[in-house]
Design an enzyme around this catalytic site. Sequence first.
Site, PDB file in Angstrom:
ATOM      1  N   LYS A 108     -83.179 -47.098  76.697  1.00 60.41           N
ATOM      2  CA  LYS A 108     -81.936 -47.484  76.028  1.00 60.41           C
ATOM      3  C   LYS A 108     -81.811 -48.995  76.090  1.00 60.41           C
ATOM      4  O   LYS A 108     -81.487 -49.578  77.121  1.00 60.41           O
ATOM      5  CB  LYS A 108     -80.703 -46.848  76.675  1.00 60.41           C
ATOM      6  CG  LYS A 108     -79.530 -46.957  75.707  1.00 60.41           C
ATOM      7  CD  LYS A 108     -78.175 -47.158  76.320  1.00 60.41           C
ATOM      8  CE  LYS A 108     -77.827 -48.479  76.895  1.00 60.41           C
ATOM      9  NZ  LYS A 108     -77.539 -49.559  75.930  1.00 60.41           N
TER      10      LYS A 108
ATOM     11  N   GLU B 272     -77.208 -52.864  73.560  1.00 64.98           N
ATOM     12  CA  GLU B 272     -76.650 -52.800  72.201  1.00 64.98           C
ATOM     13  C   GLU B 272     -76.465 -54.196  71.610  1.00 64.98           C
ATOM     14  O   GLU B 272     -76.306 -54.355  70.412  1.00 64.98           O
ATOM     15  CB  GLU B 272     -75.326 -52.026  72.215  1.00 64.98           C
ATOM     16  CG  GLU B 272     -74.188 -52.643  73.018  1.00 64.98           C
ATOM     17  CD  GLU B 272     -74.274 -52.330  74.519  1.00 64.98           C
ATOM     18  OE1 GLU B 272     -75.374 -52.040  75.031  1.00 64.98           O
ATOM     19  OE2 GLU B 272     -73.216 -52.403  75.185  1.00 64.98           O
TER      20      GLU B 272
ATOM     21  N   CYS C  75     -81.188 -63.846  85.651  1.00 63.92           N
ATOM     22  CA  CYS C  75     -80.687 -63.372  86.943  1.00 63.92           C
ATOM     23  C   CYS C  75     -81.280 -64.186  88.085  1.00 63.92           C
ATOM     24  O   CYS C  75     -80.836 -64.065  89.219  1.00 63.92           O
ATOM     25  CB  CYS C  75     -81.009 -61.902  87.127  1.00 63.92           C
ATOM     26  SG  CYS C  75     -82.763 -61.613  87.242  1.00 63.92           S
TER      27      CYS C  75
END
Length: 491
Positions: free
Chosen positions: A175, A178, A283
């Site tokens: 996934k 988005e 990060c």
Amino acid sequence: METLKNYINKKWISSENQSVLEAINPATQEVLAKVPAGSASVKDVEHAVTAAQKAYLEWKNVPVMRRVQPLFELKRLLEENLDDLAETITLESGKTLAESKGELQRAIENVETACGTPMLIQTEFSEDIARGVDEFMIRQPLGVTACIAPFNFPGMITFWFLPYAIACGNAMIVKPSEKVPLTMTKIFKLIDQLDLPEGLINMVHGGKETVDALLEHSLVKSISFVGSTNVARYIYSKGTQHGKRVQAQGGAKNPVVILPDADIDMTAQIVSDSVYGCAGQRCLAASTIVTVGDQSNQIRDALYESAKSKHTGFGLDAGVDMGPVITKESQSRIKTLIDQGISEGGSVLLDGRDVKVSGFENGNFIAPTILENVALDGEIIETEIFGPVMSMVHMNTVEEAIAFVNGSKYGNSACLFTSSGASARKFRNEAMAGNIGINIGVAAPMAQFPFSGWKDSFFGDLHGQGRHAIEFFTQTKVVIERWPKEWSRKF
Ligand code: NAD
């Protein structure tokens, strides 16, 4: 504009969702893609899991040497399409073309490392643990696995997990974020060319509803997540409640300590590249700079010069060092944090809040910003900014600096700049973070090492990449066998 399709069972299939989210070019606000999302994600996930489970039951019996063969082809395809993929990364995430290419190189290195799975998956064997009794361990795949990715590395992060999962005999559902769905869609067009069974690697677009459906599905055996800390904590808690193996990498706030014996020019260059690379949206980006001892003014001036020289602009344009941040909300959140840092007592040494980029007036740009003398207990020190902002503080001793590093709730990385081996040794031993850099600005582990992270930067045990990934994507089975000579004579 067509809504993006899911990739299930080697086919491009429309989502069951009618509602969409928009993926937006952060430099122009142009809508790049419509991403299906919403409550019908549960049906998309059901479809993908059914396909993946069927593929897994076949794939787990394919010998590991055969399972890695498609990865060699994947490496070739990624290399062949690197320029096109890099351009897509830049368009949807805003980073510079050089940064996009660098990210893809890291993805390819993970594919290469996973090609070594036949060696990495080897286990132990002990003969005659008792007379005529042998004991050995085998590693078997988990089943259907899922990977949930963040926006800031659209092409790389999935590869911390995917090639290892497949080489170990699992199926996977990806996934993508988005906010940046196009790079992975292009990568799946390459995956479609591989000689792999239908349903082995699938992609389902969406947001929270898709993630929840994956977390709740009983046939999904593991979750590999990378994103912000609050979501990582939620994923870990909900995933483990549903009996899954979970690795959840979260946010960060990375300190860099500069000792008085550090080389000033080299340090300033490396540290400002770390703070401002990818517009601070890494990060492992340096965020708080701690100068120690009596060279702090020189360091401060060198950092200022280096930061000021960085050119902010559209990532595809030549000579640009730093692109926009991902969304308007992110831009305004970062500006609010800068304001807060000032209201907490910090002063602005370099202010990038009002930068204008000619031709890209609607872009989410913030130029390099430096705050100094910020409050040690302020929001600006505690909160992940995820933007091009350096906060400077000063301390008297290395012990004080290490105590400051260890006071953070995060533990993704901590870096030290020094010419003293003894100081370096002390720091690497005492700093409580999963990735340590000594005279390195971005302590990013190569594919053969685990992508460590401590405290609120990681929830789980086994990390992505290398041997940890092999362990994560397999379960051990120990077999004890007795074959006495007198029995074998009977047959
Ligand atoms: P995010 O947490 O907003 O989103 C990550 C993924 O989780 C996306 O796919 C998103 O759809 C999904 N998601 C978002 N909210 C959710 C919710 N409430 N429930 C379920 N799923 C949800 O992160 P982001 O903004 O895309 O990425 C930036 C963050 O990722 C930063 O905090 C950064 O430090 C972190 N990050 C960490 C690492 C690491 O290795 N530790 C690497 C890259 C990025």
